[in-house]
Design a protein around this motif. Structure first.
Motif, PDB file in Angstrom:
ATOM      1  N   LEU A  43       0.817  -1.217   0.000  1.00 22.19           N
ATOM      2  CA  LEU A  43       0.000   0.000   0.000  1.00 22.19           C
ATOM      3  C   LEU A  43       0.850   1.266   0.000  1.00 22.19           C
ATOM      4  CD1 LEU A  43      -2.819  -0.981   2.528  1.00 22.19           C
ATOM      5  CD2 LEU A  43      -2.927  -0.991   0.031  1.00 22.19           C
ATOM      6  N   ILE A  72      -4.892  -6.109  -5.309  1.00 21.29           N
ATOM      7  CA  ILE A  72      -5.860  -5.008  -5.194  1.00 21.29           C
ATOM      8  C   ILE A  72      -7.112  -5.379  -5.972  1.00 21.29           C
ATOM      9  CG2 ILE A  72      -6.274  -2.539  -5.529  1.00 21.29           C
ATOM     10  CD1 ILE A  72      -3.996  -3.191  -3.569  1.00 21.29           C
ATOM     11  N   PHE A  94      -3.298   5.707   5.637  1.00 22.27           N
ATOM     12  CA  PHE A  94      -4.275   4.633   5.483  1.00 22.27           C
ATOM     13  C   PHE A  94      -4.901   4.284   6.826  1.00 22.27           C
ATOM     14  CE2 PHE A  94      -2.747   3.321   1.231  1.00 22.27           C
ATOM     15  CZ  PHE A  94      -3.980   2.975   0.658  1.00 22.27           C
TER      16      PHE A  94
END
Length: 266
Positions: free
Chosen positions: A17, A126, A180
């Motif tokens: 990420l 993803i 995040f």
């Protein structure tokens, strides 16, 4: 120091990420440029076609949640439309696919490139990538997202100061710009925005890395087939199983929300 647990996960456990986080300003600028520059027709098409629709998740009052994205179930939106031959009231399948591709290439090339890079190096980990905006006053009823094969990451893009938060189980969590927030959405949760400004994040759903890949792919395929049969405009993101059960309200100390949730209906 954040307190992590089984439903609030440490972003450092998911290094893939970092590609999104490093480019968060570029991704934010693509979103804001699109909102400012897109024509009325492009905006209508975007929210009609590129936004996952839910029949289950409801909001209190008149405030809205809006979403649109470019990746669903591991496919770019134009491919997903073609694969499922989605029929829209105002667009034929081929037309919708072509318009979606044109919008993606025109407005979101950097986001698309990040997705490609991450998925190339991580076996298509993803699954969904879409912008989610909470408009002022939003209060979403308690629900679950029955996606036991995935975690959901929120990359903060536009986050106003004040009470805009996610209540999940016993915690109240906040979004932050450029960071995040990672959740296991199979736990009951109810977000809200009690500020006077929009909150926008990039929602990134990804396979749980510790699960056997063949197992999660099979689950996803079966789940998406059911969701698309029930509601093709869900884009496989939401389904009937997202409704919270009454015992969830009690178990997680959210019984005070039960009455108005009941009043909202399914």
């Amino acid at each position: 120091m954040a307190n992590f647990n089984e439903y609030h996960l440490n972003p450092e456990e998911f290094p893939f990420l970092n590609n999104f986080q490093e480019k968060w300003k570029v991704i934010r600028d693509e979103f804001t440029s699109f909102i400012k520059q897109a024509s009325t027709e492009e905006l209508k098409f975007t929210y009609d076609v590129l936004g996952p629709k839910s029949k289950t998740i409801k909001a209190k009052g008149d405030s809205k949640y809006s979403a649109f994205g470019i990746l669903f179930q591991g496919l770019f939106i134009e491919e997903y439309i073609q694969l499922h031959q989605i029929q829209y009231p105002d667009y034929q399948t081929d037309e919708a696919s072509e318009k979606a591709l044109a919008l993606r290439k025109t407005y979101f090339p950097n986001l698309a490139q990040v997705i490609k890079q991450v998925n190339l190096l991580n076996e298509d980990i993803i699954r969904n990538a879409y912008f989610g905006t909470f408009h002022p006053g939003l209060d979403i009823k308690l629900h679950v997202n029955y996606n036991p094969h995935m975690n959901r990451g929120y990359l903060g893009l536009i986050v106003p100061e004040g009470d805009v938060a996610m209540k999940i189980c016993h915690d109240k969590l906040y979004w932050h710009k450029g960071e995040f927030l990672i959740l296991d959405h199979s736990y009951p949760h109810c977000p809200h925005n009690y500020t006077n400004y929009d909150r926008t994040v990039l929602v990134v759903d990804f396979f749980k890395p510790d699960k056997p890949r063949a197992e999660v792919i099979q689950f996803e395929q079966e789940q998406v087939a059911q969701r698309m049969q029930d509601n093709p405009y869900s884009l496989g993101v939401f389904g009937k199983s997202d409704k919270a059960k009454e015992e969830d309200f009690i178990k997680y100390g959210l019984a005070h929300q039960l009455e108005w949730d009941k009043a909202l209906g399914v």
